[in-house]
Design an enzyme around this catalytic site. Structure first.
Site, short mmCIF file in Angstrom:
data_model
loop_
_atom_site.label_atom_id
_atom_site.label_comp_id
_atom_site.label_asym_id
_atom_site.label_seq_id
_atom_site.Cartn_x
_atom_site.Cartn_y
_atom_site.Cartn_z
N ASP A 81 0.83 -1.08 0.00
CA ASP A 81 -0.06 0.00 -0.07
C ASP A 81 0.75 1.27 0.25
O ASP A 81 0.63 2.08 0.70
CB ASP A 81 -0.88 -0.10 1.34
CG ASP A 81 -2.15 0.87 1.02
OD1 ASP A 81 -2.31 1.34 -0.08
OD2 ASP A 81 -2.78 1.09 2.19
N LYS A 98 1.66 4.65 -1.14
CA LYS A 98 1.27 5.75 -1.79
C LYS A 98 1.23 6.96 -1.09
O LYS A 98 2.01 6.97 0.05
CB LYS A 98 -0.22 5.68 -1.92
CG LYS A 98 -0.96 5.03 -0.66
CD LYS A 98 -2.50 5.00 -1.13
CE LYS A 98 -3.34 4.69 0.16
NZ LYS A 98 -4.70 4.06 0.03
N ASN A 119 0.51 7.40 2.62
CA ASN A 119 1.24 6.64 3.69
C ASN A 119 2.72 6.89 3.76
O ASN A 119 3.47 6.23 4.46
CB ASN A 119 1.08 5.11 3.32
CG ASN A 119 -0.34 4.82 3.44
OD1 ASN A 119 -1.19 4.99 4.12
ND2 ASN A 119 -0.66 3.57 2.61
N ASP A 143 2.09 3.18 7.94
CA ASP A 143 0.81 2.47 7.92
C ASP A 143 1.05 1.08 7.08
O ASP A 143 0.85 0.92 5.81
CB ASP A 143 -0.01 3.17 6.86
CG ASP A 143 -1.52 2.93 6.86
OD1 ASP A 143 -1.78 1.49 7.35
OD2 ASP A 143 -2.39 3.78 6.71
N THR A 165 -5.84 1.43 -2.44
CA THR A 165 -6.61 2.35 -3.54
C THR A 165 -6.25 1.64 -4.92
O THR A 165 -5.15 1.40 -5.19
CB THR A 165 -6.08 3.90 -3.64
OG1 THR A 165 -6.13 4.16 -2.26
CG2 THR A 165 -7.06 4.77 -4.17
#
Ligand code: AMP
Length: 289
Positions: A149, A151, A154, A167, A184
């Site tokens: 994840d 991105k 984060n 995160d 996402t």
């Protein structure tokens, strides 16, 4: 804060060594931000004066969203990682209604806000961040952890502006990876969009998406409709806008990361020796803002 800065890294870590914590051990200061499941506060451990970020999560909200297992995994994984570009999780405690995470404080806040402010980053800045992330991900992958994840939301920034991956809610140990669809859509690689089995290559793909977004200001497969983003990811419909100007070497790196077959993506070690990284990234890992 001053006291913390004067201590060496080891002394700081010693003061936060594993022990049983309660809210009484902390002076809680200003709110740093609001998350989906609670708020984050600046806090100071009373005895050592060590400054941390205290993330307060509400148990009922965690239960309602059925993310307790995800939180357990995040704690288990993040608390064992030690890398300058990975946000430390020092420990946790809970009471009747809340769970508290004791996190490294990232004084410069979210990278996402910086990107919003500047729209795009310079190649020097982007390359410095990408190299830091590649180093952090190499470390994670060596420990059989995939983040899944990566991105801008984060990523936090330390006192010198160095990147910190935060995160780990979607991260997994590779030995218990599942064919789960998460995160996402914009940052997901074809194999995850199509719910196929996936490996550490997902983080290499996200690094390519991030590099593109740093330089062009939007993620590469963005579309008005979810279904169109989905289609563009599966086709690897990669287009480079004429503006802003981005060097051919940067585009070359992105093209080598955003490859459909995860086994063919440029290995992270080779990202660090790519000509664009060598020419642009600050070796200290710090972009002087
Ligand atoms: P989160 O619940 O993790 O999304 O956190 C909510 C907001 O709190 C973030 O968007 C940041 O602005 C802030 N925040 C979270 N963790 C930290 C940290 N360790 N240091 C500084 N700010 C943080």
């Amino acid at each position: 804060m001053v006291e913390v800065e004067m201590k060496s890294e080891n002394q700081q870590n010693d003061s936060m060594k594993e022990r049983r914590w309660t809210l009484d051990d902390f002076d809680v200061g200003k709110p740093l931000g609001r998350g989906k499941f609670g708020n984050v506060y600046l806090a100071r451990e009373k005895k050592s004066k060590y400054v941390v970020a205290l993330k307060v999560l509400f148990k009922n909200q965690l239960q309602q969203s059925q993310v307790e297992h995800q939180l357990r995994r995040e704690i288990e994984i993040q608390s064992h990682l030690r890398h300058p570009n990975i946000l430390r999780l020092y420990g946790y405690f809970y009471d009747q209604t809340r769970v508290y995470l004791i996190l490294e404080y990232a004084p410069k806040g979210e990278l996402y806000k910086e990107l919003q402010r500047f729209k795009v980053f310079s190649e020097r800045r982007a390359a410095t961040y990408i190299a830091s992330l590649a180093r952090a991900l190499i470390y994670c992958h060596q420990k059989h952890v995939i983040h899944r994840d990566i991105k801008p939301e984060n990523l936090l920034m330390g006192i010198k502006g160095e990147l910190k991956i935060a995160d780990f809610g979607w991260s997994v140990h590779t030995f218990d990876r599942r064919k789960t669809m998460c995160g996402t859509l914009d940052y997901l690689p074809p194999e995850m969009v199509e719910s196929k089995d996936h490996d550490a290559g997902v983080d290499i793909w996200s690094l390519g998406v991030l590099c593109y977004e740093f330089l062009f200001g939007t993620p590469p497969f963005e579309a008005a409709k979810h279904s169109d983003t989905y289609r563009r990811i599966i086709k690897v419909d990669l287009k480079f806008p004429v503006k802003p100007f981005v060097s051919p070497q940067a585009k070359d790196l992105i093209s080598q990361l955003l490859v459909k077959d995860s086994a063919q993506r440029l290995p992270l070690e080779k990202v660090l020796t790519h000509p664009w990284i060598l020419a642009n990234a600050d070796p200290s890992g710090v972009y002087a803002m």
